[in-house]
Design an enzyme around this catalytic site. Structure first.
Site, PDB file in Angstrom:
ATOM      1  N   CYS A 124      10.886  10.416 -23.395  1.00 15.05           N
ATOM      2  CA  CYS A 124      10.450  11.551 -22.561  1.00 15.05           C
ATOM      3  C   CYS A 124      11.332  11.721 -21.331  1.00 15.05           C
ATOM      4  O   CYS A 124      11.292  12.766 -20.686  1.00 15.05           O
ATOM      5  CB  CYS A 124       9.005  11.350 -22.106  1.00 15.05           C
ATOM      6  SG  CYS A 124       7.805  11.360 -23.431  1.00 15.05           S
ATOM      7  N   PRO A 168       0.840  -1.200   0.000  1.00 11.71           N
ATOM      8  CA  PRO A 168       0.000   0.000   0.000  1.00 11.71           C
ATOM      9  C   PRO A 168       0.874   1.249   0.000  1.00 11.71           C
ATOM     10  O   PRO A 168       1.906   1.290   0.660  1.00 11.71           O
ATOM     11  CB  PRO A 168      -0.783  -0.096   1.309  1.00 11.71           C
ATOM     12  CG  PRO A 168      -0.604  -1.485   1.796  1.00 11.71           C
ATOM     13  CD  PRO A 168       0.669  -1.983   1.211  1.00 11.71           C
ATOM     14  N   GLU A 169       0.463   2.255  -0.738  1.00 13.95           N
ATOM     15  CA  GLU A 169       1.202   3.508  -0.762  1.00 13.95           C
ATOM     16  C   GLU A 169       0.604   4.451   0.275  1.00 13.95           C
ATOM     17  O   GLU A 169      -0.424   4.163   0.888  1.00 13.95           O
ATOM     18  CB  GLU A 169       1.132   4.108  -2.160  1.00 13.95           C
ATOM     19  CG  GLU A 169       1.458   3.087  -3.235  1.00 13.95           C
ATOM     20  CD  GLU A 169       2.477   3.533  -4.250  1.00 13.95           C
ATOM     21  OE1 GLU A 169       2.943   4.668  -4.172  1.00 13.95           O
ATOM     22  OE2 GLU A 169       2.819   2.717  -5.113  1.00 13.95           O
ATOM     23  N   LYS A 217       3.820   5.088   5.839  1.00 11.42           N
ATOM     24  CA  LYS A 217       3.192   3.779   5.679  1.00 11.42           C
ATOM     25  C   LYS A 217       2.642   3.235   7.003  1.00 11.42           C
ATOM     26  O   LYS A 217       2.166   2.113   7.054  1.00 11.42           O
ATOM     27  CB  LYS A 217       4.208   2.784   5.110  1.00 11.42           C
ATOM     28  CG  LYS A 217       4.929   3.255   3.847  1.00 11.42           C
ATOM     29  CD  LYS A 217       4.040   3.086   2.631  1.00 11.42           C
ATOM     30  CE  LYS A 217       4.758   3.504   1.350  1.00 11.42           C
ATOM     31  NZ  LYS A 217       5.827   2.596   0.985  1.00 11.42           N
ATOM     32  N   CYS A 257       9.751   6.060 -19.882  1.00 16.64           N
ATOM     33  CA  CYS A 257       9.802   6.255 -21.329  1.00 16.64           C
ATOM     34  C   CYS A 257      11.201   6.754 -21.683  1.00 16.64           C
ATOM     35  O   CYS A 257      11.615   7.807 -21.202  1.00 16.64           O
ATOM     36  CB  CYS A 257       8.758   7.274 -21.781  1.00 16.64           C
ATOM     37  SG  CYS A 257       9.002   7.745 -23.512  1.00 16.64           S
ATOM     38  N   CYS A 277       4.522  10.332 -26.286  1.00 22.28           N
ATOM     39  CA  CYS A 277       5.320  10.324 -27.527  1.00 22.28           C
ATOM     40  C   CYS A 277       5.176   9.034 -28.345  1.00 22.28           C
ATOM     41  O   CYS A 277       5.636   8.970 -29.473  1.00 22.28           O
ATOM     42  CB  CYS A 277       6.794  10.546 -27.192  1.00 22.28           C
ATOM     43  SG  CYS A 277       7.592   9.098 -26.474  1.00 22.28           S
ATOM     44  N   CYS A 281       4.090   5.064 -25.134  1.00 20.79           N
ATOM     45  CA  CYS A 281       4.052   6.197 -24.212  1.00 20.79           C
ATOM     46  C   CYS A 281       2.845   7.069 -24.548  1.00 20.79           C
ATOM     47  O   CYS A 281       2.550   7.307 -25.713  1.00 20.79           O
ATOM     48  CB  CYS A 281       5.347   6.995 -24.364  1.00 20.79           C
ATOM     49  SG  CYS A 281       5.326   8.569 -23.485  1.00 20.79           S
TER      50      CYS A 281
HETATM   51 ZN   LIG Z   1       7.423   9.265 -24.120  1.00 16.85          ZN
END
Ligand SMILES: [Zn+2]
Length: 286
Positions: free
Chosen positions: A274, A2-3, A55, A271, A252, A249
Site C-alpha cells: 500500500c 506521549p504524543e 509536547k 505496508c 491488502c 495489512c
Molecule cells: Zn497493504
C-alpha cells in the site's frame, strides 16, 4: 513517549481542576523551582491557564511565572482529589500543585523550568501555538512551507520534527504515512505539494479525533468495520500498522514491515504494497 494528543488531554484535565483557583501548596524536588518559589511563592497565586504546545505543558500562574514541563519518555501528570491514594510511589514525585480540592502531581517529569513570558518566547524548544496541530491558531500554509523545505529528509522523520509540526509522535508518524499511501522512507522532495498537504491534513484529523471528550487514552486510527465502544487491550488493535510487524495489512493482506529509522532510531511500520516507493524499489524490513 506521549504524543501531542496525550499532552493535550493532560492540559485539558489539569486546566479543569486548577484554572481560576488559588494554589494552596507547591512543592518540587527540583531545586531551581523551589528557589523560584522562595522568591515568588506560588501558594496564594491563581492558576490562570494550562495549555499544551506540542509536547510541552505550560502552566501560567497569576504572578507571571509559567511552569513549562516536558514529559519525554516516562513523565506523567496525575490529578487526584485531596486525600486520594497516588497510583505511583512517592519517590517518583517531582512537582505537586495543590488547591482546595485537587492535587496535581508530576511524576518522573524530567524537564521542568519556570519561565517568564519573555523567556518563554525566546525558548526555541517550546513550540509556538501556530505550529501545534491541535491548536486553533495552527497555520496550515506555514506548516506546509516548513515541511516542503525539508527536501532531503524522509517524510517519516520530517513529520516527527517538532519545529515543522508540533504534536506528531512515533505512533501517529507511521499511521499518517499509511493512511496517505506514502512510503515512510520517501524524501519530502519526492512528494508533490498535494501529497505533503494531504499528510498534514491527515495528521491534524487523526490527532483531533484522539482528543475528543470520549477518546480515552488509547490512540485510535483504525476502528474496523464497526465503531468500537470499548478499547481493546492490545493498543495495536486500533491502529493500521504501528506495532503490527508481520501481521496482515488491514487493506491488502501483505505482511506489515518494521524498521528502525532516522537519527533518533525510532521504529517505523509500513505496508510495502500500500506504500510503495515511487521508483518501485524495495525497502527492507522485518
Ligand atoms: Zn497493504
Amino acid at each position: 513517549m506521549p504524543e501531542g494528543d496525550t499532552i493535550f488531554r493532560t492540559a485539558r484535565n489539569l486546566g479543569r481542576a486548577l484554572e481560576g483557583k488559588p494554589v494552596t501548596a507547591f512543592r518540587s524536588t527540583f531545586p531551581w523551582l523551589m528557589r523560584f518559589d522562595d522568591d515568588t511563592p506560588i501558594a496564594g497565586q491563581t492558576v490562570d491557564h494550562v495549555e499544551a504546545r506540542g509536547k510541552w505543558l505550560l502552566m501560567h500562574f497569576s504572578g507571571g511565572g509559567i511552569l513549562a514541563s516536558h514529559l519525554l519518555m516516562n513523565g506523567s501528570w496525575h490529578l487526584y482529589r485531596r486525600g486520594e491514594r497516588w497510583q505511583l510511589a512517592h519517590i517518583n514525585m517531582r512537582i505537586i500543585i495543590e488547591n482546595e480540592q485537587y492535587q496535581a502531581v508530576g511524576f518522573r517529569v524530567p524537564v521542568a523550568r519556570m519561565h517568564t513570558q519573555q523567556s518563554l518566547d525566546r525558548d526555541l524548544r517550546v513550540a509556538v501555538p501556530e505550529n501545534d496541530l491541535l491548536r486553533a491558531e495552527f497555520d496550515f500554509a506555514a506548516a506546509l512551507e516548513r515541511l516542503m523545505a525539508r527536501g532531503d529528509e524522509a517524510i517519516a522523520d520530517a513529520l516527527l520534527n517538532q519545529s515543522v509540526l508540533a504534536g506528531v509522535g512515533n505512533v501517529f508518524k507511521s499511521e499518517i504515512c499509511f493512511v496517505n499511501g506514502l512510503n515512510p522512507f520517501r524524501t519530502v522532495a519526492s512528494l508533490s505539494r498535494e501529497e505533503a498537504a494531504a499528510a498534514i491534513a491527515c495528521a491534524q484529523k487523526l490527532l483531533r479525533a484522539n482528543v475528543l471528550e470520549d477518546s480515552g487514552d488509547t490512540i485510535v486510527t483504525f476502528r474496523g468495520r464497526q465503531r468500537r465502544t470499548t478499547h481493546a487491550s492490545d493498543p495495536s488493535e486500533s491502529l493500521w500498522v504501528y506495532g503490527r510487524a508481520g501481521e496482515p495489512c488491514r487493506r491488502c493482506g501483505e505482511a506489515i514491515r518494521r524498521r528502525i529509522q532516522g537519527v533518533d532510531a525510532r521504529v517505523t511500520f509500513w505496508c510495502p504494497c500500500c506504500q510503495p516507493m515511487p521508483d518501485g524499489s524495495d525497502v527492507d524490513g522485518t
